[in-house]
Design an enzyme around this catalytic site. Structure first.
Site, PDB file in Angstrom:
ATOM      1  N   GLU A 151     -28.459   0.493  55.803  1.00 37.13           N
ATOM      2  CA  GLU A 151     -28.104   0.955  54.457  1.00 37.13           C
ATOM      3  C   GLU A 151     -26.594   1.144  54.383  1.00 37.13           C
ATOM      4  O   GLU A 151     -25.988   1.726  55.288  1.00 37.13           O
ATOM      5  CB  GLU A 151     -28.801   2.274  54.134  1.00 37.13           C
ATOM      6  N   GLU A 166     -21.246   7.540  46.913  1.00 36.50           N
ATOM      7  CA  GLU A 166     -22.169   8.594  46.515  1.00 36.50           C
ATOM      8  C   GLU A 166     -21.350   9.754  45.962  1.00 36.50           C
ATOM      9  O   GLU A 166     -20.262  10.055  46.451  1.00 36.50           O
ATOM     10  CB  GLU A 166     -23.014   9.072  47.694  1.00 36.50           C
TER      11      GLU A 166
END
Length: 357
Positions: A241, A246
């Site tokens: 990932e 974020e």
């Protein structure tokens, strides 16, 4: 053929002194000696261990009793009397070069081989993009949806129900708007959208740029990220990932990038946070450059984190497989934290997504 030319040049360099092994009146002790070379790749730092992409390297030669020097570098022969010089490599990507340096005087010569590893930025071509110029639902040729709650496999104790409704994802005035809102829906108290290119577009290596304005509010957790296309066969985190960006509304003024692998997930994840200003009122460009050696994350074209494990195997580096792109806003959860009780809605606006190779 190339190897023959290379060794012929070596012989030519060393033969030009004419008296390397001759007696010269008993003055052999005056031949050049103690030859050393120091190379400095321009722009090297913790985020760019092999330089800034310019390909420029500064060399300093040191030798006792030397009057001039010859250098065989990248199949070029250079000759000069000064002990410093610069050279610009042009082969794209990261390459290791062996350089032969010889020091001369009227008596003889001495030579050594020096290696240097250099990264050269090569122009990339736009291979995939969505400029979000088509009003209404996102382009189904580019995007699909994950729908439902964390019970469908993504977990993290999030509070939203992902839908494929225009209420939660639509293109308007040239931007994609992903909206999280407070509403009772299918047993959840919040709705949002999670768009992904799985089954429509994936890639290995290159650069991705996403120009976006982030949502505001306690509990929002927007992300621009990627997952390995082999997730259905190997699972997570073995698929790898890549979290390009974020953001946590409860911790405004910072964004982070992270890597999840078998050796780096959960509490031990590799990540780095960086400060950002006006993230919810202005557009910024969130980027990631992916090579066979490293992942470099950038904010507004400035690199702030590079992941480049010393040992690369399936546990540390599953990033030789294709990955697809995901855009979403989660609510609450392990990273989003407490949701503001006064929260009503928040929108992440995406101006474009562009992939270069």
């Amino acid at each position: 053929m190339k190897r023959s030319i290379f060794f012929a040049l070596i012989i030519l360099i060393l033969s030009c002194s004419g008296n390397d092994d001759s007696d010269n009146g008993g003055q052999n002790n005056l031949k050049p000696s103690d030859l050393t070379v120091v190379s400095t790749v321009v722009g090297t730092d913790s985020n760019n261990p092999n330089g800034d992409g310019s390909g420029k390297v500064d060399f300093t030669i040191s030798a006792t009793n030397a009057t001039y020097y010859k250098v065989l570098i990248n199949n070029e022969t250079l000759e000069f009397t000064q002990n410093t010089f610069s050279y610009t490599f042009t082969n794209g990507g990261t390459n290791t070069y062996s350089i032969i340096i010889a020091a001369y005087n009227g008596v003889g010569s001495v030579s050594i081989t020096h290696t240097v590893k250099v990264y050269v930025y090569k122009e990339l071509l736009l291979v995939w993009q969505d400029e979000f110029n088509q009003e209404g639902a996102p382009n189904t040729s580019n995007w699909g949806y994950n729908t439902g709650t964390g019970d469908n496999g993504w977990g993290n104790n999030e509070s939203q129900y992902y839908t494929n409704r225009l209420d939660n994802a639509k293109v308007e005035n040239g931007v994609l708007k992903i909206t999280a809102q407070k509403e009772a829906y299918q047993g959840s108290q919040y709705t949002s959208a999670r768009l992904l290119t799985a089954g429509k577009f994936d890639f290995t290596y290159g650069r991705i740029d996403v120009r976006a304005k982030l949502p505001a509010g306690g509990g929002v957790w927007p992300a621009i990220w990627m997952l390995g296309s082999n997730i259905s066969s190997v699972g997570w985190p073995a698929c790898g990932e890549i979290d390009i960006m974020e953001y946590v509304g409860n911790n405004s003024g910072k964004i982070s990038s992270a890597i999840h692998t078998t050796s780096s997930s959960g509490a031990t994840v590799n990540y780095k946070a960086v400060s950002i200003a006006n993230e919810t009122t202005e557009f910024h460009i969130y980027s990631m450059v992916w090579t066979a050696e490293s992942l470099t994350f950038m904010l507004d074209d400035v690199a702030f984190y590079t992941y480049n494990p010393t040992t690369k195997n399936d546990q540390t580096w599953p990033f030789y497989n294709k990955q697809f792109i995901i855009l979403n806003i989660a609510m609450g959860g392990n990273l989003g934290g407490t949701i503001d009780p006064n929260f009503t809605s928040a929108t992440m606006e995406i101006d474009y997504v562009r992939v270069y190779q």
